[in-house]
Design a protein around this motif. Structure first.
Motif, PDB file in Angstrom:
ATOM      1  N   ASP A  58       0.840  -1.209   0.000  1.00 33.71           N
ATOM      2  CA  ASP A  58       0.000   0.000   0.000  1.00 33.71           C
ATOM      3  C   ASP A  58       0.874   1.257   0.000  1.00 33.71           C
ATOM      4  O   ASP A  58       0.584   2.242  -0.700  1.00 33.71           O
ATOM      5  CB  ASP A  58      -0.925   0.001   1.217  1.00 33.71           C
ATOM      6  CG  ASP A  58      -1.958  -1.126   1.168  1.00 33.71           C
ATOM      7  OD1 ASP A  58      -2.149  -1.675   0.046  1.00 33.71           O
ATOM      8  OD2 ASP A  58      -2.518  -1.473   2.214  1.00 33.71           O
ATOM      9  N   HIS A  59       1.916   1.228   0.800  1.00 36.44           N
ATOM     10  CA  HIS A  59       2.795   2.391   0.876  1.00 36.44           C
ATOM     11  C   HIS A  59       3.461   2.652  -0.488  1.00 36.44           C
ATOM     12  O   HIS A  59       3.603   3.818  -0.885  1.00 36.44           O
ATOM     13  CB  HIS A  59       3.855   2.158   1.949  1.00 36.44           C
ATOM     14  CG  HIS A  59       4.810   3.288   2.112  1.00 36.44           C
ATOM     15  ND1 HIS A  59       4.414   4.549   2.564  1.00 36.44           N
ATOM     16  CD2 HIS A  59       6.150   3.390   1.874  1.00 36.44           C
ATOM     17  CE1 HIS A  59       5.456   5.343   2.599  1.00 36.44           C
ATOM     18  NE2 HIS A  59       6.523   4.678   2.187  1.00 36.44           N
ATOM     19  N   ASN A  60       3.861   1.612  -1.189  1.00 36.21           N
ATOM     20  CA  ASN A  60       4.479   1.786  -2.503  1.00 36.21           C
ATOM     21  C   ASN A  60       3.500   2.403  -3.497  1.00 36.21           C
ATOM     22  O   ASN A  60       3.861   3.296  -4.287  1.00 36.21           O
ATOM     23  CB  ASN A  60       4.984   0.444  -3.035  1.00 36.21           C
ATOM     24  CG  ASN A  60       6.440   0.187  -2.669  1.00 36.21           C
ATOM     25  OD1 ASN A  60       7.195   1.121  -2.436  1.00 36.21           O
ATOM     26  ND2 ASN A  60       6.821  -1.074  -2.588  1.00 36.21           N
ATOM     27  N   LYS A  61       2.225   1.937  -3.453  1.00 35.60           N
ATOM     28  CA  LYS A  61       1.230   2.501  -4.364  1.00 35.60           C
ATOM     29  C   LYS A  61       0.962   3.973  -4.031  1.00 35.60           C
ATOM     30  O   LYS A  61       0.835   4.815  -4.927  1.00 35.60           O
ATOM     31  CB  LYS A  61      -0.070   1.710  -4.272  1.00 35.60           C
ATOM     32  CG  LYS A  61       0.045   0.304  -4.826  1.00 35.60           C
ATOM     33  CD  LYS A  61      -1.287  -0.441  -4.662  1.00 35.60           C
ATOM     34  CE  LYS A  61      -1.173  -1.864  -5.170  1.00 35.60           C
ATOM     35  NZ  LYS A  61      -2.444  -2.628  -4.980  1.00 35.60           N
ATOM     36  N   ALA A  62       0.852   4.266  -2.729  1.00 38.61           N
ATOM     37  CA  ALA A  62       0.610   5.653  -2.320  1.00 38.61           C
ATOM     38  C   ALA A  62       1.777   6.549  -2.741  1.00 38.61           C
ATOM     39  O   ALA A  62       1.589   7.680  -3.215  1.00 38.61           O
ATOM     40  CB  ALA A  62       0.404   5.709  -0.802  1.00 38.61           C
ATOM     41  N   LEU A  63       3.002   6.060  -2.607  1.00 37.64           N
ATOM     42  CA  LEU A  63       4.174   6.831  -3.014  1.00 37.64           C
ATOM     43  C   LEU A  63       4.142   7.125  -4.503  1.00 37.64           C
ATOM     44  O   LEU A  63       4.515   8.223  -4.936  1.00 37.64           O
ATOM     45  CB  LEU A  63       5.457   6.064  -2.653  1.00 37.64           C
ATOM     46  CG  LEU A  63       5.996   6.232  -1.234  1.00 37.64           C
ATOM     47  CD1 LEU A  63       7.274   5.426  -1.078  1.00 37.64           C
ATOM     48  CD2 LEU A  63       6.267   7.686  -0.930  1.00 37.64           C
ATOM     49  N   GLN A  64       3.675   6.158  -5.280  1.00 42.02           N
ATOM     50  CA  GLN A  64       3.624   6.367  -6.726  1.00 42.02           C
ATOM     51  C   GLN A  64       2.652   7.492  -7.075  1.00 42.02           C
ATOM     52  O   GLN A  64       2.956   8.366  -7.887  1.00 42.02           O
ATOM     53  CB  GLN A  64       3.200   5.062  -7.406  1.00 42.02           C
ATOM     54  CG  GLN A  64       3.198   5.101  -8.932  1.00 42.02           C
ATOM     55  CD  GLN A  64       4.582   5.250  -9.500  1.00 42.02           C
ATOM     56  OE1 GLN A  64       5.543   4.765  -8.939  1.00 42.02           O
ATOM     57  NE2 GLN A  64       4.702   5.974 -10.603  1.00 42.02           N
ATOM     58  N   MET A  65       1.474   7.521  -6.423  1.00 43.47           N
ATOM     59  CA  MET A  65       0.487   8.557  -6.704  1.00 43.47           C
ATOM     60  C   MET A  65       0.971   9.916  -6.215  1.00 43.47           C
ATOM     61  O   MET A  65       0.813  10.940  -6.906  1.00 43.47           O
ATOM     62  CB  MET A  65      -0.843   8.207  -6.035  1.00 43.47           C
ATOM     63  CG  MET A  65      -1.488   6.950  -6.585  1.00 43.47           C
ATOM     64  SD  MET A  65      -3.052   6.585  -5.740  1.00 43.47           S
ATOM     65  CE  MET A  65      -3.459   4.982  -6.439  1.00 43.47           C
ATOM     66  N   ILE A  66       1.528   9.946  -5.014  1.00 43.70           N
ATOM     67  CA  ILE A  66       2.005  11.216  -4.467  1.00 43.70           C
ATOM     68  C   ILE A  66       3.119  11.777  -5.332  1.00 43.70           C
ATOM     69  O   ILE A  66       3.202  12.993  -5.566  1.00 43.70           O
ATOM     70  CB  ILE A  66       2.476  11.006  -3.016  1.00 43.70           C
ATOM     71  CG1 ILE A  66       1.268  10.640  -2.123  1.00 43.70           C
ATOM     72  CG2 ILE A  66       3.174  12.238  -2.471  1.00 43.70           C
ATOM     73  CD1 ILE A  66       1.650  10.188  -0.725  1.00 43.70           C
ATOM     74  N   ARG A  67       3.989  10.914  -5.804  1.00 45.36           N
ATOM     75  CA  ARG A  67       5.085  11.404  -6.659  1.00 45.36           C
ATOM     76  C   ARG A  67       4.543  11.983  -7.967  1.00 45.36           C
ATOM     77  O   ARG A  67       5.059  12.971  -8.479  1.00 45.36           O
ATOM     78  CB  ARG A  67       6.061  10.257  -6.957  1.00 45.36           C
ATOM     79  CG  ARG A  67       7.283  10.703  -7.741  1.00 45.36           C
ATOM     80  CD  ARG A  67       8.261   9.570  -7.936  1.00 45.36           C
ATOM     81  NE  ARG A  67       7.674   8.469  -8.686  1.00 45.36           N
ATOM     82  CZ  ARG A  67       8.336   7.361  -9.033  1.00 45.36           C
ATOM     83  NH1 ARG A  67       9.589   7.217  -8.650  1.00 45.36           N
ATOM     84  NH2 ARG A  67       7.732   6.409  -9.698  1.00 45.36           N
ATOM     85  N   ASP A  68       3.468  11.394  -8.494  1.00 43.65           N
ATOM     86  CA  ASP A  68       2.878  11.943  -9.721  1.00 43.65           C
ATOM     87  C   ASP A  68       2.282  13.333  -9.477  1.00 43.65           C
ATOM     88  O   ASP A  68       2.388  14.227 -10.323  1.00 43.65           O
ATOM     89  CB  ASP A  68       1.804  10.988 -10.249  1.00 43.65           C
ATOM     90  CG  ASP A  68       2.407   9.683 -10.751  1.00 43.65           C
ATOM     91  OD1 ASP A  68       3.649   9.663 -11.004  1.00 43.65           O
ATOM     92  OD2 ASP A  68       1.681   8.678 -10.882  1.00 43.65           O
ATOM     93  N   ILE A  69       1.636  13.487  -8.312  1.00 43.11           N
ATOM     94  CA  ILE A  69       1.024  14.791  -8.002  1.00 43.11           C
ATOM     95  C   ILE A  69       2.103  15.852  -7.815  1.00 43.11           C
ATOM     96  O   ILE A  69       1.978  16.993  -8.286  1.00 43.11           O
ATOM     97  CB  ILE A  69       0.141  14.673  -6.744  1.00 43.11           C
ATOM     98  CG1 ILE A  69      -1.062  13.766  -7.035  1.00 43.11           C
ATOM     99  CG2 ILE A  69      -0.328  16.038  -6.257  1.00 43.11           C
ATOM    100  CD1 ILE A  69      -1.878  13.417  -5.812  1.00 43.11           C
ATOM    101  N   LEU A  70       3.158  15.521  -7.138  1.00 45.98           N
ATOM    102  CA  LEU A  70       4.224  16.476  -6.804  1.00 45.98           C
ATOM    103  C   LEU A  70       5.389  16.389  -7.777  1.00 45.98           C
ATOM    104  O   LEU A  70       6.543  16.638  -7.411  1.00 45.98           O
ATOM    105  CB  LEU A  70       4.713  16.228  -5.370  1.00 45.98           C
ATOM    106  CG  LEU A  70       3.634  16.251  -4.290  1.00 45.98           C
ATOM    107  CD1 LEU A  70       4.244  15.956  -2.930  1.00 45.98           C
ATOM    108  CD2 LEU A  70       2.899  17.576  -4.271  1.00 45.98           C
ATOM    109  N   MET A  71       5.117  16.017  -9.009  1.00 43.19           N
ATOM    110  CA  MET A  71       6.180  15.811  -9.986  1.00 43.19           C
ATOM    111  C   MET A  71       6.943  17.102 -10.258  1.00 43.19           C
ATOM    112  O   MET A  71       8.170  17.102 -10.376  1.00 43.19           O
ATOM    113  CB  MET A  71       5.593  15.272 -11.296  1.00 43.19           C
ATOM    114  CG  MET A  71       6.638  14.895 -12.331  1.00 43.19           C
ATOM    115  SD  MET A  71       5.875  14.255 -13.824  1.00 43.19           S
ATOM    116  CE  MET A  71       5.051  12.808 -13.194  1.00 43.19           C
ATOM    117  N   TYR A  72       6.211  18.257 -10.310  1.00 36.89           N
ATOM    118  CA  TYR A  72       6.881  19.513 -10.600  1.00 36.89           C
ATOM    119  C   TYR A  72       7.820  19.898  -9.458  1.00 36.89           C
ATOM    120  O   TYR A  72       8.920  20.386  -9.689  1.00 36.89           O
ATOM    121  CB  TYR A  72       5.849  20.621 -10.842  1.00 36.89           C
ATOM    122  CG  TYR A  72       6.482  21.922 -11.274  1.00 36.89           C
ATOM    123  CD1 TYR A  72       7.021  22.077 -12.547  1.00 36.89           C
ATOM    124  CD2 TYR A  72       6.542  23.000 -10.388  1.00 36.89           C
ATOM    125  CE1 TYR A  72       7.613  23.270 -12.927  1.00 36.89           C
ATOM    126  CE2 TYR A  72       7.122  24.197 -10.757  1.00 36.89           C
ATOM    127  CZ  TYR A  72       7.672  24.330 -12.036  1.00 36.89           C
ATOM    128  OH  TYR A  72       8.266  25.500 -12.421  1.00 36.89           O
TER     129      TYR A  72
END
Length: 937
Positions: A108-122
């Motif tokens: 779950d933590h890995n999936k959440a990290l993937q989404m958060i990284r996409d949001i904060l990509m800039y």
């Protein structure tokens, strides 16, 4: 306005319209609340209702308006709070659910990290590198490591659980390997240091402790073979475990631990284990156990050397017992066959079990070489084995089988240090086979000689090949003899003579034997024929090497054809005129040596079934008081009866000593030749270096004794071929003072000629030479013949301006106008006449003195320089032609270069004109451009 000049122009600049945008002071806080809510929703698995595009734009605007730090710090606080909540959930899991809960939360933590990284990509692309902060994904992993893995309640529990599962698997239980693989992969994803420090090091320590106890338990209750099987199974299990759920880098470490605890710590005890160690495996041919031991021991340091040392010591001890056991030495053929069987056995072990390891093959070879040379009769026994096989042992065998047997014999031959002793015996046995016609196959004989020639060179087999040549020549001679003398011979006995070259055959001085009158007559006719056909030769009958076929009639008219030796024939022919003879009468009438006569009478009278004579009194031994009678009662089922001479297959002690003495005498000139050859190249050398060099050169043929080398050096010093170096007395240095005595056959590139004898080496000092009453330069041509009196051993050729003198062929060779050598077979007398025509007038012999030899050597040098007027004129003419040829070649090389220079000179004016035109043209164009600007202004 001041001044009379025109006003200055102002440069106008256009700028963008600046509009100051005023932000809401609570914009950043409001936007972060939205993003924080989205992060919580992602961890709560409610991400489907979120708009990632709006979230990305919000994060983008915050970074764009310099709120990146607020965004990053808020993210870190939020994720830390969430991971603390997750840590409580994992700690609450009980029993086997602990790893499953940990793995689920990790996913779950890995999936959440993937989404958060996409949001904060800039922010990840701009703010993080600029402010040197940790990227979002790496930040999430670090927080997981710090708050989950390194949590006091989770860290020790996780390690204990993993080690317990591995231990249960080692004990035979089934575990969830997929779950283990996910957990170890999580540790690797968190960093190699996390995997190594938090899991791998404790895992290796526990493994070492486990296998240390298990190996001690196994070695107490198992034999060597079973212990190796269990060790191999454990090693394979650990490698399989690594491949399923551990990191690949752990394989080398875990196998090293198993190898150390299971093998290295018990290595010496295993190879020496009673009733099951390495020696028992070698004795019982346990190929699987040996292969397993080899494969396991090669993994540890010094493992193979331990096996090799034990095997070598076992082979040497076993071989020593084999070659020194008196019972086994009674039958030479069986003795050699045991050696071959041992060699085949251990060759198979090395090929099958040890992977044909070269180091083990070398150890095997060194062991065989060690114990074979412990018995100084090994060369004789190997020769007897070959003799047995080539007489009768290869009957019916195919060519492939013959080659296999001969290759095995050559394998043992390579181990011999005294190959010259083998040569002596082999020559004797080959001579007996050829003369008796008992060789199985000429092809097998020649194949053996080819193998010996390949191994030791032409020098080793030149005389053996000469024996075959003599046999063929003898057949042709006998055909011609009977073709020319058939009418004179009539119906008398048939004679078959083998004419043997003295130097090629192992003949020994044989006292003359009184042949029967019938045989003596035809022998005289053959002698007359042969000496009339070949001049300058001498025949000596070797009666101890011949055989005869006799037709005998016994009681009741029984007729038999007896195949006997020449000595036996002489004895039996005496009984044509009498029925009984005493030993002394037979000895007086035949003149056969006593030792040969006793063996001859013993074979005729004491061998059951072949006793054509009767002895009184009856006994196994022959004495001088015995009386012999013709045995009328002799019977045999065979018409042809072969009566062999009673002779031991092995040499008697006196014969062995005599053979050894002959070998030692033959070695002396070879050692001297090697010494002189070394000194010719080194000029000055100390004693120890001479011994080392001589041993190195001669070890392929025999191992010279340093004491013998020292005696040979002293002998050369006494004969003034060497002298002690006066400037280096302490080091016992030697200096060569007369180097021309070294035969050419031993020069590099010409070592395949047979070695000279001692007499040939001393011929220069002890022989005579011819001298003439002519100037010294010409007299040297006559002197040269005797300065190199040993030329029959070396193919020395003396040349002067008249032609070439060949000592080997005793002929004069002249040079034709086409510069080809044409042999003219002149005799010595005609040669003398020819030489007298060229200035050598008087030929007589004298004993040389030291000063005469030195004068002759100076004359030889002057002769070889050929400084005669005709020769000088010819040399000048050749030099002039050579210079002219060089000049023509040089001119030919210079001609293209001169032509090219002329072409360049011709092109030079044209090139200068082109450059001048280009320069003028450029000036005109520049002038036109300048005028055009003036006109426009």
């Amino acid at each position: 306005m001041s001044g009379g000049g025109p006003p200055k122009k102002r440069n106008f600049k256009i700028e963008l319209f600046k509009h100051r945008v005023e932000l809401d002071p609570k914009y950043a806080e409001r936007t972060w609340k939205v993003l924080e809510h989205a992060i919580h929703e992602i961890y709560n698995h409610n991400a489907s209702g979120l708009s990632f595009e709006e979230l990305y734009r919000s994060a983008y605007n915050m970074v764009l308006h310099k709120y990146g730090e607020k965004l990053y710090d808020g993210l870190e606080r939020t994720m830390t709070w969430r991971l603390k909540e997750i840590s409580k959930s994992i700690e609450a899991a009980q029993g086997g659910l602990f790893l499953e809960e940990l793995n689920a939360k990790w996913m779950d933590h890995n999936k959440a990290l993937q989404m958060i990284r996409d949001i904060l990509m800039y922010m990840d692309r701009t703010y993080v590198p600029q402010s040197r902060r940790t990227p979002v994904h790496e930040l999430g992993l670090n927080l997981w490591r710090d708050h989950i893995i390194h949590s006091p309640m989770i860290h020790s529990r996780l390690l204990d659980t993993l080690l317990d599962l591995i231990h249960r698997e080692r004990m035979g239980e089934m575990i969830n390997r997929g779950l283990m693989r996910s957990i170890t992969k999580m540790l690797m994803d968190l960093g190699a240091a996390v995997y190594q420090d938090d899991f791998e090091k404790p895992f290796l320590d526990v493994t070492a402790s486990f296998y240390s106890g298990e190996s001690q338990e196994f070695i107490e209750c198992c034999d060597c073979g079973n212990y190796l099987k269990k060790s191999e199974r454990r090693l394979n299990e650990e490698m399989e475990r690594v491949s399923h759920y551990l990191d690949a880098g752990t394989e080398a470490k875990i196998t090293s631990v198993v190898e150390k605890e299971m093998i290295a710590n018990h290595m010496h005890r295993l190879v020496h284990m009673e009733n099951s160690g390495l020696v028992n495996m070698l004795v019982d041919d346990k190929y699987d156990d040996l292969a397993r031991m080899y494969n396991l021991f090669r993994r540890v340091f010094d493992g193979l050397s331990t096996i090799r040392d034990v095997m070598t010591s076992y082979l040497r001890e076993t071989g020593k017992q084999l070659v020194t056991d008196p019972e086994r030495l009674k039958d030479p053929v069986e003795f050699v066959q045991r050696l071959l069987n041992e060699k085949d056995k251990h060759d198979k072990i090395i090929n099958v079990a040890f992977g044909n390891d070269k180091t083990f093959q070398n150890a095997l070879n060194s062991s065989f070489e060690y114990f074979i040379n412990l018995n100084n009769r090994s060369p004789e026994f190997i020769s007897l084995y070959v003799d047995d096989k080539l007489r009768k042992g290869l009957k019916g065998a195919t060519e492939e089988d013959v080659e296999v047997i001969l290759d095995k014999v050559m394998m043992l031959f390579r181990y011999l240090q005294e190959k010259d002793v083998f040569e002596k015996y082999y020559k004797q046995h080959l001579a007996k086979r050829l003369l008796s016609g008992k060789t199985v196959s000429d092809d097998a004989e020649r194949s053996m000689i080819v193998k010996l020639k390949t191994e030791c060179g032409y020098q080793f087999t030149s005389k053996l090949e000469g024996m075959f040549t003599d046999m063929k020549t003898s057949q042709d001679t006998m055909i011609d003899f009977y073709a020319k003398k058939s009418e004179e011979l009539g119906d008398g006995p048939t004679l078959d003579v083998h004419i043997l070259t003295t130097g090629s055959w192992p003949t020994q001085p044989c006292p003359p034997c009184n042949l029967p009158t019938e045989i003596l007559a035809i022998c005289d006719k053959f002698r007359t024929y042969y000496l009339g056909t070949h001049s300058g030769r001498r025949l000596t009958w070797q009666t101890n090497m011949g055989t005869a076929d006799i037709k005998a009639t016994f009681g009741k008219g029984q007729k038999h054809e007896l195949n006997v030796s020449t000595y036996q024939m002489c004895v039996l022919m005496l009984f044509n005129s009498t029925d009984g003879l005493t030993y002394k009468d037979i000895e007086q009438d035949t003149a056969i040596p006593a030792s040969d006569l006793k063996r001859c009478l013993q074979s005729l009278a004491c061998v059951k079934g072949k006793n054509v004579l009767r002895k009184e009194p009856m006994s196994k031994d022959i004495s001088e008081d015995d009386t012999f009678y013709f045995n009328d009662k002799f019977t045999s089922k065979l018409v042809k009866v072969k009566i062999g001479t009673v002779v031991a297959q092995k040499e008697s002690e006196p014969e062995k000593q005599e053979t050894r003495q002959r070998v030692e005498e033959d070695r002396k000139p070879q050692i001297e030749a090697a010494i002189v050859r070394i000194m010719k190249s080194r000029r000055v050398l100390d004693h120890n270096s001479i011994v080392a060099e001589v041993t190195k050169q001669l070890q392929a043929r025999f191992m010279p004794n340093p004491v013998v080398i020292k005696k040979r050096i002293e002998s050369l010093i006494e004969r003034e071929f060497l002298e002690r170096d006066k400037a280096d007395r302490k080091e016992r240095g030697m200096r060569l003072i007369r180097h021309h005595i070294c035969p050419d056959r031993f020069e590099s590139g010409n070592r395949d000629m047979e070695p000279p004898t001692q007499a040939q080496l001393e011929a220069e000092v002890e022989g005579n030479y011819c001298r003439s009453r002519v100037p010294e330069g010409r007299r040297a041509f006559a002197m040269k013949r005797h300065l190199y009196t040993y030329a029959h051993a070396s193919n020395m050729i003396v040349q002067n301006r008249f032609g070439v003198w060949s000592h080997r062929d005793q002929g004069y060779i002249r040079r034709t106008r086409y510069f080809k050598f044409v042999k003219i077979g002149w005799g010595l007398s005609r040669l003398r006449r020819v030489c007298q025509q060229h200035g050598v007038f008087a030929w007589y012999q004298c004993t040389p003195r030291r000063e005469e030899l030195e004068a002759a050597e100076a004359g030889v040098r002057r002769l070889f320089s050929r400084h005669t007027p005709a020769w000088m004129k010819k040399q000048k003419r050749l030099q002039r032609r050579e210079r002219e040829r060089d000049e023509r070649r040089l001119n030919k090389q210079k001609r293209p270069l001169a032509l090219k220079q002329q072409q360049l000179k011709a092109q030079a004016p044209m090139t200068r004109a082109v450059l001048l035109f280009a320069y003028v043209y450029a000036c005109v164009v520049k002038l036109c451009c300048y005028l055009r600007r003036i006109i426009r202004a």
